[in-house]
Design an enzyme around this catalytic site. Structure first.
Site, short mmCIF file in Angstrom:
data_model
loop_
_atom_site.label_atom_id
_atom_site.label_comp_id
_atom_site.label_asym_id
_atom_site.label_seq_id
_atom_site.Cartn_x
_atom_site.Cartn_y
_atom_site.Cartn_z
N SER A 9 0.92 -1.23 -0.08
CA SER A 9 0.20 0.05 0.10
C SER A 9 0.71 1.16 -0.01
O SER A 9 1.79 1.29 0.92
CB SER A 9 -0.93 0.10 1.27
OG SER A 9 -1.42 1.24 1.53
N HIS A 33 -1.48 -1.58 -3.99
CA HIS A 33 -2.88 -1.07 -3.51
C HIS A 33 -2.73 0.43 -3.39
O HIS A 33 -1.68 0.79 -2.69
CB HIS A 33 -2.84 -1.66 -2.06
CG HIS A 33 -4.03 -1.37 -1.33
ND1 HIS A 33 -5.12 -2.22 -1.74
CD2 HIS A 33 -4.41 -0.62 -0.39
CE1 HIS A 33 -6.16 -1.56 -0.80
NE2 HIS A 33 -5.66 -0.80 0.06
N ASP A 35 -4.35 3.75 -1.79
CA ASP A 35 -5.53 4.23 -0.82
C ASP A 35 -6.17 5.59 -1.09
O ASP A 35 -5.22 6.60 -0.98
CB ASP A 35 -5.11 4.26 0.55
CG ASP A 35 -4.87 2.67 0.97
OD1 ASP A 35 -5.91 2.03 0.82
OD2 ASP A 35 -3.73 2.35 1.66
N MET A 37 -8.50 8.51 0.01
CA MET A 37 -9.34 8.90 1.07
C MET A 37 -9.85 10.17 1.02
O MET A 37 -8.94 11.12 0.35
CB MET A 37 -8.38 9.07 2.43
CG MET A 37 -7.65 7.68 2.56
SD MET A 37 -7.04 7.51 4.27
CE MET A 37 -6.30 6.02 4.05
N HIS A 66 -8.31 1.49 -3.80
CA HIS A 66 -9.28 1.30 -2.65
C HIS A 66 -9.89 2.69 -2.35
O HIS A 66 -9.30 3.63 -1.83
CB HIS A 66 -8.40 0.75 -1.39
CG HIS A 66 -9.17 0.68 -0.23
ND1 HIS A 66 -8.40 0.38 0.74
CD2 HIS A 66 -10.43 0.70 0.19
CE1 HIS A 66 -9.53 0.22 2.11
NE2 HIS A 66 -10.48 0.17 1.57
N MET A 68 -11.70 5.07 -0.32
CA MET A 68 -12.32 5.58 1.11
C MET A 68 -13.11 6.78 0.93
O MET A 68 -12.46 7.76 1.42
CB MET A 68 -11.22 5.42 2.12
CG MET A 68 -11.00 3.70 2.61
SD MET A 68 -9.44 3.72 3.25
CE MET A 68 -8.45 3.77 1.86
N MET A 137 -11.70 -5.23 5.84
CA MET A 137 -10.57 -4.38 6.55
C MET A 137 -10.34 -4.64 7.85
O MET A 137 -11.08 -5.15 8.72
CB MET A 137 -11.26 -2.86 6.91
CG MET A 137 -11.27 -1.95 5.53
SD MET A 137 -9.93 -1.60 4.70
CE MET A 137 -9.04 -0.99 6.17
N ASP A 175 -6.63 -6.11 4.85
CA ASP A 175 -6.21 -4.59 4.82
C ASP A 175 -5.84 -4.12 6.29
O ASP A 175 -6.82 -3.76 6.60
CB ASP A 175 -6.59 -3.92 3.70
CG ASP A 175 -6.14 -2.24 3.56
OD1 ASP A 175 -4.99 -2.16 4.12
OD2 ASP A 175 -6.60 -1.57 2.95
C1 DX5 Z 1 -6.11 1.97 5.82
C2 DX5 Z 1 -5.59 1.57 4.49
C3 DX5 Z 1 -4.39 0.68 4.44
C4 DX5 Z 1 -3.08 1.06 4.87
C5 DX5 Z 1 -2.63 -0.32 5.71
O1 DX5 Z 1 -7.10 2.63 5.86
O2 DX5 Z 1 -6.88 1.15 3.86
O3 DX5 Z 1 -4.33 0.33 2.88
O4 DX5 Z 1 -2.20 1.45 4.29
O5 DX5 Z 1 -1.55 0.23 6.37
P1 DX5 Z 1 -0.84 -0.84 7.20
O6 DX5 Z 1 -0.21 -2.03 6.57
O7 DX5 Z 1 0.36 -0.16 7.84
O8 DX5 Z 1 -1.88 -1.40 8.47
ZN ZN Z 2 -6.27 0.15 1.76
#
Ligand code: DX5
Ligand code: ZN
Length: 219
Positions: A9, A33, A35, A37, A66, A68, A137, A175
């Site tokens: 990620s 991956h 993310d 947000m 992903h 969010m 998650m 994740d």
């Molecule tokens: C959190 C993200 C994850 C994040 C995971 O909301 O969706 O993808 O990067 O991070 P680690 O592996 O550090 O828990």
């Molecule tokens: Zn993620």
């Protein structure tokens, strides 16, 4: 997907040299991956379409985006055009999950559906065989580096039951909090796609961290 894969990620990467960071992990895995947000569905903001577009120029990895965000339906197309291969939305953020699945299919992209740890896992089970990927998650979405939530194991196992009962090949992704200590356990519970942010990028040798995680996942 028979074997386990690690999807780094980029949330935990150094954004000042993002292309280099991605090139390092690309040596050891084909999945990235990403993310996104919005500061609304989750209490954090990351990046958006232009960043995906820009890293697409130099990376051949499978881009697993992903989302969010509160209104993912509005962003399937722009992210698809920017270079996403898989689009994952949260079941909590859409009125009609079937409609969201159809919208992604129409764009010719792989469909992922994710579930927040506070949402009963039963909510997602009717959609498991309709998706290419189910993302369980294992932390509250929003930040990297949080601890793995133990009850995720039982949630993964429930999704695995549905996939196997239907002889489907839906990918089961997990994740949050994936590290050498948790990787093997989530695979035992039924996951086969492990997202890892801090475990990969906090290790100076990102490629080596991917290899080590994979070893733990398979053990
Ligand atoms: C959190 C993200 C994850 C994040 C995971 O909301 O969706 O993808 O990067 O991070 P680690 O592996 O550090 O828990
Ligand atoms: Zn993620």
């Amino acid at each position: 997907m028979n074997d386990v894969v690690i999807a780094p990620s980029i949330l935990s990467a150094d954004f000042g040299k993002l292309n280099e960071e991605i090139a390092q992990v690309e040596r050891e895995t084909a999945f990235l991956h990403i993310d996104v947000m919005d500061g609304h569905y989750v209490p954090n903001i990351t990046f958006g379409i232009p960043v995906v577009q820009s890293i697409r120029k130099t990376s051949k990895m499978v881009f697993d985006v992903h989302l969010m965000v509160s209104n993912p339906m509005e962003f399937f197309e722009p992210f698809a055009k920017a270079g996403a291969d898989m689009l994952t939305f949260h079941i909590e953020t859409v009125e009609d999950p079937d409609q969201a699945i159809a919208a992604i299919r129409k764009l010719g992209k792989r469909v992922g559906m994710s579930i927040h740890p506070d949402t009963p896992i039963e909510k997602i089970l009717p959609y498991v065989t309709k998706c290419d990927l189910i993302l369980v998650m294992s932390v509250r979405p929003g930040f990297g580096g949080q601890s793995f939530m133990e009850d995720s194991l039982a949630r993964i196992a429930k999704v695995r039951e549905v996939v196997d009962a239907a002889s489907a090949d839906t990918i089961i992704s997990v994740d949050g909090g994936i590290c050498d200590q948790t990787a093997g356990r989530v695979v035992q519970a039924g996951a086969n796609y492990l997202v890892a942010g801090s475990a990969v990028f906090s290790n100076e040798d990102h490629a080596k961290a991917v290899v080590e995680l994979l070893k733990c996942a398979r053990s």
